[in-house]
Design a protein around this motif. Structure first.
Motif, PDB file in Angstrom:
ATOM      1  N   ASP A  29      30.209  65.575  63.270  1.00 18.81           N
ATOM      2  CA  ASP A  29      30.546  66.573  64.137  1.00 18.81           C
ATOM      3  C   ASP A  29      29.854  66.142  65.573  1.00 18.81           C
ATOM      4  O   ASP A  29      29.824  67.200  66.476  1.00 18.81           O
ATOM      5  CB  ASP A  29      29.482  67.816  63.462  1.00 18.81           C
ATOM      6  N   TYR A  30      29.027  65.746  65.679  1.00 16.69           N
ATOM      7  CA  TYR A  30      28.692  64.438  66.260  1.00 16.69           C
ATOM      8  C   TYR A  30      29.244  63.455  67.004  1.00 16.69           C
ATOM      9  O   TYR A  30      28.078  62.847  66.895  1.00 16.69           O
ATOM     10  CB  TYR A  30      27.465  64.724  67.059  1.00 16.69           C
ATOM     11  N   PRO A  31      29.808  62.839  67.626  1.00 10.11           N
ATOM     12  CA  PRO A  31      30.536  61.134  66.783  1.00 10.11           C
ATOM     13  C   PRO A  31      29.969  60.781  67.901  1.00 10.11           C
ATOM     14  O   PRO A  31      29.916  61.337  69.299  1.00 10.11           O
ATOM     15  CB  PRO A  31      31.788  60.727  66.703  1.00 10.11           C
ATOM     16  N   GLY A  32      30.205  59.453  68.256  1.00  5.97           N
ATOM     17  CA  GLY A  32      30.069  58.226  68.848  1.00  5.97           C
ATOM     18  C   GLY A  32      29.162  57.562  69.514  1.00  5.97           C
ATOM     19  O   GLY A  32      28.962  56.382  69.401  1.00  5.97           O
ATOM     20  N   HIS A  33      27.475  58.648  69.353  1.00  4.81           N
ATOM     21  CA  HIS A  33      25.961  57.282  69.579  1.00  4.81           C
ATOM     22  C   HIS A  33      25.427  58.003  68.669  1.00  4.81           C
ATOM     23  O   HIS A  33      25.461  59.220  67.955  1.00  4.81           O
ATOM     24  CB  HIS A  33      25.443  58.128  70.833  1.00  4.81           C
ATOM     25  N   PRO A  34      24.101  56.816  67.887  1.00  6.01           N
ATOM     26  CA  PRO A  34      23.583  56.853  67.381  1.00  6.01           C
ATOM     27  C   PRO A  34      22.746  58.214  67.903  1.00  6.01           C
ATOM     28  O   PRO A  34      22.010  58.853  66.714  1.00  6.01           O
ATOM     29  CB  PRO A  34      23.141  55.899  66.686  1.00  6.01           C
ATOM     30  N   LEU A  35      22.133  58.389  68.773  1.00  2.95           N
ATOM     31  CA  LEU A  35      21.520  59.687  68.805  1.00  2.95           C
ATOM     32  C   LEU A  35      22.194  61.480  69.710  1.00  2.95           C
ATOM     33  O   LEU A  35      21.333  61.529  70.050  1.00  2.95           O
ATOM     34  CB  LEU A  35      21.145  59.205  70.468  1.00  2.95           C
ATOM     35  N   ALA A  36      23.379  60.726  69.360  1.00  4.75           N
ATOM     36  CA  ALA A  36      24.435  61.821  69.663  1.00  4.75           C
ATOM     37  C   ALA A  36      24.214  63.085  69.202  1.00  4.75           C
ATOM     38  O   ALA A  36      24.227  64.354  69.945  1.00  4.75           O
ATOM     39  CB  ALA A  36      25.988  61.896  69.442  1.00  4.75           C
TER      40      ALA A  36
END
Length: 550
Positions: free
Chosen positions: A392-399
């Motif tokens: 649901d919040y892909p892309g970055h480990p801190l997303a």
């Protein structure tokens, strides 16, 4: 000693009935029991007209009688020898020696408290760094937000002595597996620090905020007496590494850099660093990620707080026994699997408590629940939250952090940009219309609420799932779908959105030797007890690492 479980008695039984029930079940004489103690007391409320107390008792009988009973009940899983639940230290000052740097514990919430205490009891004289203030000063700052909408970003519900667990219901139970009985050690330390003795045996112990503050002060004093050192208002702003001679892919902790309230920086040498920073230390997460510490995204949940009259929940759960002093204020645990594939569940249910402002960042609104030991406030509250994943919040480990902040900022806007929280009546929320006036339930959130439409306060999939779940929960808790019940937004910090991954064997970071991620902030706990248990495990791992380096 022997242990018997599932011993049931009426809710209003006399004290003497315990021994009678025990000997009747065993088929022995009362005088053969030399001693017995209550190990656990719960209740069975499935039949509301006949709620029963359920006991686990540890008892002593002469050795021949014990042998007879074990043979007689050899196929009965409810009678067994009492297990050894005493705590055993993995090391002590003599085995550890003195030629090592003092271990450093970052954060003094439940995880950091237990890690520091165990390290101190083993003679390791830990240094504890806490970005917030001592408990009583922190309480003043927290009340400033609740009463005057004045936020101190370094001293609030999330940051300060005692951690986020201080301003909560003080729940002291967990579903975490605990084969070494670390939870028992933690409860005993809490009792020694002033918690009521009953937390050692009631099935769902709690202590409440005011008692927690005093208990944490007592534990701090004990750690100091054992050689520990505290540095409050010392925020960790950097870590320093050195090359690891035994691995090209790993590095080792060399030092930690702190900044005090006056902006003065200090470098502290350290080769064993317990990272017990809690789930809201977002700036620290970013610093660690920027320094190359291995971090990955993990699932968490978001939703609202719901409030009902506590009496409604008591009657739904206990029927004619509602209000019984032994049962206390009723709680609940609910789960619904929505048709859109989302799971909706109750989280951190606070009987007889209040909804509190729990933000740690300017321009954002976050809710949480809190109760005192008495649990005698008029409302029951719980998070009604929806599970989400890194998809649901892909892309970055801190997303996941940015995802949380997006909805916390939206709640701030809907609430009026003054730390009021957006709220809506349950009936209006399910019907999809904005609320304009309160009904029979007075919201407890301070500094206040702004009635609105919560449809835009969360992602569409979460709103749809919660709208479906609330009427479904009515089947389990009659009255749950109460039109005048109140939803307050938003609940986003159910757990950490990241995991600072560690190895299973020695609990050290995957790529940084000497760094021990621990507790909720590192993604390895959820709640006071599980965080404290993890703190004990990590303290033992630190001691074992020091022994191995000798």
């Amino acid at each position: 000693m022997l242990r018997i479980t599932e011993l049931k008695l009426p809710l209003d039984h006399a004290e003497a009935d315990l021994l009678t029930a025990l000997v009747t079940k065993l088929g022995i004489r009362a005088e053969q029991v030399t001693r017995f103690v209550i190990f656990r007391r719960g209740y069975d409320s499935r039949k509301k007209a006949d709620i029963q107390l359920v006991y686990t008792l540890d008892f002593e009988v002469p050795p021949p009688v014990a042998a007879y009973l074990l043979k007689k009940f050899k196929r009965d899983v409810n009678l067994l020898p009492t297990p050894d639940t005493s705590y055993k230290f993995v090391a002590d000052a003599a085995s550890l020696g003195t030629k090592h740097l003092r271990p450093v514990v970052i954060g003094f919430g439940p995880c950091g408290i237990m890690a520091a205490l165990i390290l101190a009891q083993m003679g390791l004289r830990p240094i504890i760094l806490e970005r917030g203030k001592v408990g009583r000063e922190r309480t003043v700052d927290t009340w400033a937000l609740w009463r005057k909408s004045e936020l101190n970003t370094e001293s609030n519900v999330q940051f300060g002595e005692g951690g986020a667990g201080t301003f909560s219901d003080g729940k002291l139970w967990t579903q975490t597996k605990d084969p070494k009985h670390y939870g028992r050690k933690m409860l005993q330390e809490f009792v020694d620090a002033g918690a009521p003795e009953e937390i050692m045996y009631v099935s769902k112990p709690h202590v409440g905020t005011f008692r927690l503050v005093k208990m944490v002060e007592h534990i701090r004093a004990q750690i100091i007496a054992l050689g520990g050192e505290f540095r409050f208002q010392h925020k960790v702003v950097d870590v320093e590494f050195e090359a690891n001679a035994s691995s090209e892919t790993q590095k080792s902790i060399r030092a930690v850099v702190t900044e005090n309230a006056e902006g003065v920086r200090e470098t502290l040498r350290a080769d064993h660093l317990v990272l017990a920073i809690g789930h809201s230390a977002r700036d620290t997460f970013k610093m660690l990620f920027d320094r190359g510490v291995h971090i990955e995204a993990k699932p968490f949940s978001i939703g609202f707080r719901i409030e009902h009259p506590q009496g409604l929940i008591d009657r739904a759960r206990f029927g004619p026994s509602a209000g019984n002093a032994i049962l206390g204020a009723a709680d609940y645990k609910l789960v619904h699997h929505a048709t859109n594939g989302r799971s909706v569940y109750s989280f951190c249910m606070c009987p007889g408590g209040t909804v509190v402002a729990a933000t740690s960042e300017e321009g954002r609104v976050v809710t949480n629940g809190m109760s005192q030991y008495s649990r005698n406030e008029r409302n029951a509250n719980a998070g009604i939250v929806v599970g989400i994943t890194p998809d649901d919040y892909p892309g970055h480990p801190l997303a996941g952090i940015a995802f949380q902040q997006q909805w916390e900022s939206r709640a701030y806007e809907l609430g009026g940009r003054n730390y009021f929280a957006p709220a809506q009546l349950v009936g209006d929320f399910v019907a999809g219309v904005a609320s304009t006036a309160l009904g029979g339930v007075e919201p407890s959130y301070k500094p206040g609420v702004t009635l609105t439409d919560l449809a835009s306060a969360l992602p569409d999939y979460a709103v749809v799932a919660i709208r479906e779940a609330i009427p479904a929960f009515e089947k389990q808790i009659p009255g749950f779908f109460m039109a005048d019940a109140v939803l307050t937004g938003v609940e986003t910090r159910t757990s950490s959105p990241i995991r600072i991954t560690r190895r299973d064997d020695d609990l050290q970071s995957l790529n940084v030797r000497g760094l021990f991620p621990a507790g909720e902030g590192a993604g390895y706990a959820g709640g006071i007890m599980s965080a404290g248990i993890d703190g004990i495990r990590v303290a033992e791992a630190v001691a074992q690492s020091i022994v191995a380096r000798k």
